[in-house]
Every structure is written in structure tokens, then in C-alpha cells.
Design an enzyme around this catalytic site. Structure first.
Site, PDB file in Angstrom:
ATOM      1  N   ASN A   9       7.120  18.888  20.555  1.00 43.70           N
ATOM      2  CA  ASN A   9       8.168  19.005  19.539  1.00 43.70           C
ATOM      3  C   ASN A   9       9.385  18.225  20.028  1.00 43.70           C
ATOM      4  OD1 ASN A   9      10.117  19.780  17.703  1.00 43.70           O
ATOM      5  ND2 ASN A   9      10.271  21.904  18.447  1.00 43.70           N
ATOM      6  N   TRP A  10       9.607  17.086  19.404  1.00 49.59           N
ATOM      7  CA  TRP A  10      10.697  16.203  19.871  1.00 49.59           C
ATOM      8  C   TRP A  10      12.080  16.724  19.459  1.00 49.59           C
ATOM      9  CZ3 TRP A  10       9.206  10.309  19.142  1.00 49.59           C
ATOM     10  CH2 TRP A  10       8.031  10.044  19.856  1.00 49.59           C
ATOM     11  N   LYS A  11      12.103  17.723  18.581  1.00 55.99           N
ATOM     12  CA  LYS A  11      13.374  18.256  18.034  1.00 55.99           C
ATOM     13  C   LYS A  11      14.221  17.098  17.486  1.00 55.99           C
ATOM     14  CE  LYS A  11      13.093  22.001  21.311  1.00 55.99           C
ATOM     15  NZ  LYS A  11      13.646  23.293  21.638  1.00 55.99           N
ATOM     16  N   HIS A  94      10.215  27.604  13.130  1.00 55.86           N
ATOM     17  CA  HIS A  94      10.703  27.484  14.516  1.00 55.86           C
ATOM     18  C   HIS A  94      11.965  28.335  14.654  1.00 55.86           C
ATOM     19  CE1 HIS A  94      12.316  25.771  18.198  1.00 55.86           C
ATOM     20  NE2 HIS A  94      11.118  25.276  18.444  1.00 55.86           N
ATOM     21  N   GLU A  96      14.667  27.781  16.016  1.00 56.08           N
ATOM     22  CA  GLU A  96      15.926  27.054  15.756  1.00 56.08           C
ATOM     23  C   GLU A  96      16.194  26.973  14.263  1.00 56.08           C
ATOM     24  OE1 GLU A  96      14.984  23.644  18.218  1.00 56.08           O
ATOM     25  OE2 GLU A  96      15.137  24.945  19.980  1.00 56.08           O
ATOM     26  N   GLU A 166       6.402  31.797  20.495  1.00 57.13           N
ATOM     27  CA  GLU A 166       7.502  31.217  21.244  1.00 57.13           C
ATOM     28  C   GLU A 166       8.612  32.250  21.439  1.00 57.13           C
ATOM     29  OE1 GLU A 166       7.480  26.671  20.987  1.00 57.13           O
ATOM     30  OE2 GLU A 166       8.763  27.422  19.403  1.00 57.13           O
ATOM     31  N   GLY A 172      13.802  26.285  25.812  1.00 54.02           N
ATOM     32  CA  GLY A 172      14.865  25.412  26.307  1.00 54.02           C
ATOM     33  C   GLY A 172      15.682  26.032  27.422  1.00 54.02           C
ATOM     34  N   SER A 212       9.501  26.521  27.469  1.00 48.50           N
ATOM     35  CA  SER A 212       9.660  25.928  28.805  1.00 48.50           C
ATOM     36  C   SER A 212       8.327  25.615  29.492  1.00 48.50           C
ATOM     37  CB  SER A 212      10.547  26.819  29.684  1.00 48.50           C
ATOM     38  OG  SER A 212      11.839  26.941  29.109  1.00 48.50           O
ATOM     39  N   GLY A 233       8.673  21.551  24.044  1.00 47.55           N
ATOM     40  CA  GLY A 233       9.915  20.910  23.616  1.00 47.55           C
ATOM     41  C   GLY A 233      10.354  19.862  24.618  1.00 47.55           C
ATOM     42  N   GLY A 234      11.279  20.259  25.495  1.00 50.58           N
ATOM     43  CA  GLY A 234      11.917  19.331  26.445  1.00 50.58           C
ATOM     44  C   GLY A 234      10.950  18.413  27.174  1.00 50.58           C
TER      45      GLY A 234
HETATM   46  C1  PEP Z   1      10.100  24.283  21.392  1.00 51.43           C
HETATM   47  O1  PEP Z   1      10.949  23.527  20.982  1.00 51.43           O
HETATM   48  O2  PEP Z   1       9.279  24.729  20.599  1.00 51.43           O
HETATM   49  C2  PEP Z   1      10.062  24.627  22.824  1.00 51.43           C
HETATM   50  C3  PEP Z   1       9.145  25.450  23.236  1.00 51.43           C
HETATM   51  O3  PEP Z   1      10.997  24.036  23.636  1.00 51.43           O
HETATM   52  P1  PEP Z   1      11.002  23.995  25.258  1.00 51.43           P
HETATM   53  O4  PEP Z   1       9.619  23.586  25.689  1.00 51.43           O
HETATM   54  O5  PEP Z   1      12.043  22.982  25.603  1.00 51.43           O
HETATM   55  O6  PEP Z   1      11.337  25.377  25.732  1.00 51.43           O
END
Ligand code: PEP
Length: 247
Positions: A9-11, A94, A96, A166, A172, A212, A233-234
Site C-alpha cells: 500500500n503506497w498510501k 483502511h 486511515e 490491521e 506505521g 509494520s 505500508g512503509g
Molecule cells: C498499511 O498502510 O496498511 C500499513 C500496514 O502500513 P505500515 O506497514 O507502514 O504499518
């Protein structure tokens, strides 16, 4: 046997130009069919990403859409636009979007129904806050999110939905759920699906963990019985993602 799915997930990161550069770095080493590999990019990058990924096995998704077919919804994009631009998958619910953009369970249910109606493959996110985790009521909360999202979804559509567990406190933050904590909830979600549908749907539906995930913890987490890969994500913006794909 469920095929694992590892989705990045590039956000809200990467311009179209940066998309070309990142895909050039990742694509050869992520081009496998041992697991489903998916780049979930900002909508503006879908066309570019589609061109860059041609001839690979990597699948493409985007992070949001609106449930109506078309019309006066300024600023929104439809499922048909996303599919025509070359993406197959979409993330729904999500944390966010639930938190920052105030998407509620009703909106998420409408989006899940619309994704199937218009032919987009959904990744439905669920997960609790730190407060609910500490109170111990997280399972009831997640059960409520799943029941609400799947209202009106038939068996065939349910099998073709990916769920991403999640926990918000792990997104994050660098604080990952332990593999046992992640497995406990993913198994619980499978039981909720079994109660809503039947054992065959519960056995077939793919449930990812997200929060994470990195190259150092992916193997342990993805090796759990009820965890069918991850939403990342990251770490999906770095070459680390290659090691996650080949966990
Ligand atoms: C996400 O954006 O769905 C996520 C899990 O982010 P991260 O891996 O950065 O925690």
C-alpha cells in the site's frame, strides 16, 4: 490451499515519475507467481504503473473509489474508471480512511457491495485501536466490522474478498503485533466468516495481516496457519519489499 497475497500500500506517496522509478527497481525481483504480488498505488499513478508492469505477474490495485457508478460526485473516482485504467484490486475501509476521512461502516458496506457489482477485487481492512486492545473488547469490535461490511455479500463474493486485519496501533508505528496476536485475530475472523457463511467459504477466503510488516518479521507472521500474506505500508516503498515477497 490458499495462495498468499502480499500487497504494497503506497498510501499518498509517489508521483507518476517516481512510480516509474520505483517499479523499475522492484519489478524483476517481485515478478513471481509463488504468491500474488500486488502494488496498490494512488489513483493518479494507475495508468503509469499499468504500463510499467505490462508483461509481469504483478497485479495492480488502488486505494479508494466511490460506490456510485458515475455522476455528480466531484473529486471521486468510480470502479469503472479504475478498471479501465488497468487496476484490478481496491482497498476498502483502511483505518486511515475510517479515521481521517470519517468513512463509517455503512459507507464501507456500500463500497464492498459496489466493488463486487462493478468487478473490482476488494481488500477489506478491519482492526482495533489501542484503547480497544487494552480494554480486551477488540474481538467483539472486529466481529461488528466484519458483519457490517459483509451485509448483502453472497457466498461467491465473500470468497473473492480479501480481508486485511490491521490493528491501528501497529500501522506505521514500527510496533508489530506478535505473530501469535496476529494469528489469534485472523483465526477469529475466519470463524466469524464461517458463522456468516459456511466452512468452505471460511477455508477459501484470504486473510492478510498488516501493521509494520518488514523483511525481518514477514516470515514468522506469514507462516501462521490463518495468515495468508500481508498488507504492507512503509516497507512497500523500499527494496525491502522484495524480501517480504520472498519471505
Ligand atoms: C498499511 O498502510 O496498511 C500499513 C500496514 O502500513 P505500515 O506497514 O507502514 O504499518
Amino acid at each position: 490451499m490458499r495462495k498468499k497475497i502480499v500487497a504494497g500500500n503506497w498510501k499518498m506517496n509517489m508521483t507518476p515519475t517516481e512510480t516509474k522509478e520505483l517499479i523499475a527497481k522492484l519489478k524483476d525481483k517481485c515478478n513471481t507467481d509463488e504468491v500474488d504480488v500486488l502494488f496498490v498505488v494512488p489513483s493518479i499513478d494507475v495508468t503509469t504503473a499499468y504500463e510499467c508492469l505490462k508483461g509481469t505477474k504483478i497485479k495492480l490495485g488502488t486505494q479508494n473509489f466511490y460506490f456510485e457508478e458515475k455522476g455528480a460526485y466531484t473529486g471521486e473516482i468510480s470502479a469503472k474508471m479504475i478498471i479501465d485504467a488497468g487496476a484490478e484490486y481496491v482497498i476498502i475501509g483502511h483505518s486511515e480512511r475510517r479515521g481521517i476521512f470519517k468513512e463509517d461502516d455503512e459507507m464501507i458496506n456500500k463500497k464492498l457491495i459496489a466493488s463486487h457489482k462493478f468487478g473490482l477485487k476488494p481488500i477489506l481492512c478491519c482492526g482495533e485501536s489501542l484503547e480497544l486492545r487494552e480494554k480486551g473488547t477488540y474481538k467483539a469490535f472486529i466481529e461488528g466490522q466484519i458483519k457490517s461490511a459483509f451485509n448483502g455479500i453472497d457466498k461467491n463474493q465473500a470468497v473473492n474478498t480479501v480481508i486485511a486485519y490491521e490493528p491501528i496501533w501497529a500501522i506505521g508505528t514500527g510496533k508489530t503485533a506478535t505473530s501469535d496476536e496476529a494469528e489469534e485475530v485472523c483465526k477469529f475472523i475466519r470463524d466469524v466468516i464461517k458463522a456468516l457463511y459456511d466452512e468452505s467459504v471460511a477455508n477459501a477466503i484470504r486473510i492478510q495481516y498488516g501493521g509494520s510488516v518488514n523483511a525481518g518479521n514477514a516470515k514468522e507472521i506469514f507462516s501462521k496457519e490463518d495468515i495468508d500474506g500481508g498488507l504492507v505500508g512503509g516497507a512497500s516503498l523500499k527494496e525491502d519489499f522484495i524480501n517480504i515477497v520472498h519471505y
